[in-house]
Design a protein around this motif. Sequence first.
Motif, short mmCIF file in Angstrom:
data_model
loop_
_atom_site.label_atom_id
_atom_site.label_comp_id
_atom_site.label_asym_id
_atom_site.label_seq_id
_atom_site.Cartn_x
_atom_site.Cartn_y
_atom_site.Cartn_z
N GLN A 24 0.43 -1.12 -0.26
CA GLN A 24 0.07 0.37 0.40
C GLN A 24 0.80 1.16 -0.07
O GLN A 24 0.16 2.36 -0.53
CB GLN A 24 -0.98 -0.24 0.88
CG GLN A 24 -2.01 1.01 1.31
CD GLN A 24 -2.33 1.49 2.57
OE1 GLN A 24 -2.40 0.01 3.21
NE2 GLN A 24 -3.91 2.20 2.42
N HIS A 25 2.30 1.50 0.91
CA HIS A 25 2.64 2.33 0.59
C HIS A 25 2.94 2.79 -0.68
O HIS A 25 3.11 3.84 -1.55
CB HIS A 25 3.92 2.15 1.69
CG HIS A 25 4.69 3.42 2.24
ND1 HIS A 25 4.87 4.28 2.18
CD2 HIS A 25 6.29 2.92 1.69
CE1 HIS A 25 5.61 4.96 2.25
NE2 HIS A 25 6.94 4.85 1.70
N ASP A 47 1.67 6.59 -6.91
CA ASP A 47 0.50 6.48 -7.52
C ASP A 47 0.43 8.87 -7.29
O ASP A 47 0.71 9.13 -8.11
CB ASP A 47 -0.53 6.61 -6.66
CG ASP A 47 -1.09 5.30 -6.81
OD1 ASP A 47 -0.62 4.85 -8.54
OD2 ASP A 47 -2.08 4.30 -6.62
N GLU A 48 1.44 9.18 -5.97
CA GLU A 48 1.57 10.32 -5.80
C GLU A 48 2.01 10.86 -7.16
O GLU A 48 2.31 12.14 -7.38
CB GLU A 48 1.94 10.98 -4.95
CG GLU A 48 0.61 10.44 -3.54
CD GLU A 48 0.95 11.36 -2.23
OE1 GLU A 48 2.90 11.19 -2.19
OE2 GLU A 48 1.09 10.72 -1.22
N LYS A 77 0.80 3.91 -2.74
CA LYS A 77 0.77 5.55 -2.29
C LYS A 77 1.85 6.59 -3.06
O LYS A 77 1.89 7.34 -3.72
CB LYS A 77 0.29 5.83 -1.33
CG LYS A 77 0.04 7.02 -0.14
CD LYS A 77 -0.02 7.00 1.02
CE LYS A 77 -0.69 8.53 1.46
NZ LYS A 77 0.53 9.61 1.28
#
Length: 365
Positions: free
Chosen positions: A332-333, A339-340, A336
Amino acid sequence: MAAGTSPQQFEATIDAAQASTEQAGTDADADAGGDWLLKLFAQTEQRGDAATAPPPSTDFIREGISLFGDGALSSDYAFARTALQQLCIPTPIASFSHDDASQTITLNAPRDLQERLRVTLPLEVRDEHHRYALCAHKSRMAQAIEQARQAKADEESWPALHYLWQQHPIMDWLSDRVLTAFGRHRAPVIQCPQVIDGEQAFLLMGLIPNRKGQPLLIEWQVAVCNAGAWTLQAFPDFVARTRFKAGTLANRNQGIDTAALQANLPGAIAAMKQHMLALQRRFAADMTARLSGTLADLQRLQGRQIEQLELRLAANQQAEQFKKTRREQRTQHIRKVFDEYRQWVQDTMTTEPQPFIQVLAAAVQ
């Protein structure tokens, strides 16, 4: 870099020089210490002395166009002197003196400049009496710097002179004060004898930003109207054609009827907008190709991050439930972060479709 040498060509030169030095039986200790690199530059210098010496890298630096300066005076000094003289009419904004021989301006900073310098200059550079001497003469600046270097430990080690150039905060302050001297949505009208009779010229700046509002394309053009026909001329070409330079234009102190200029202004904006949209389409196509490559690289890097995570978890001897939780958290990290970064890349490399156009000035005969 200044000569336009690619990284691959430079690397090949370094590798060839190192191999040649090793084959020549250079001392192993010297090689270990990296002396072969020093020998490379020594050999290059000797070859330059024996044959035709290569041009210095400063020859590749182009001087920016300026409407100030006459060769004898620096353009930055001429601009600063003129700006201060103009801004002090009718009410002085600051006490100052200037010396053309040494190209030095001494200025007592007013309150608004003091506040700006408190943010932009380090403490050891700021003068406690808010008095600053700026010099555009390079040899005098070099002498002032050398004197500061030779100062004793208990003496002031910062040069008494500041270098007068475009990046100095005081020059930024002057530019802002000159711009705000004109009201909002206003631009000066300049009478230039070299403009053709009946011709109207609008000096325009076009800007294409990205999604973050950062400028990606900036273009200066002059929209020229002659007998109802519009043409765009590059700003340097217009300056050369009309000898558009400070000190050559007399102020006739006469009013100018701007009705015709106001009527033709929409045509100038339309011509500039069409030009900027054409530039934006070509630029956006190139940026789209680069964006696709960058996003593909990010996708591969993200996949490798996941692979490395799986390898570390496979070598971990802890319980499976712990590894499952760790896998979900790290995955998940990673998603994230990527994606950013993808969003940041897209916002940075994607241009807005509508240009921003500013009227800088108008010129008539």
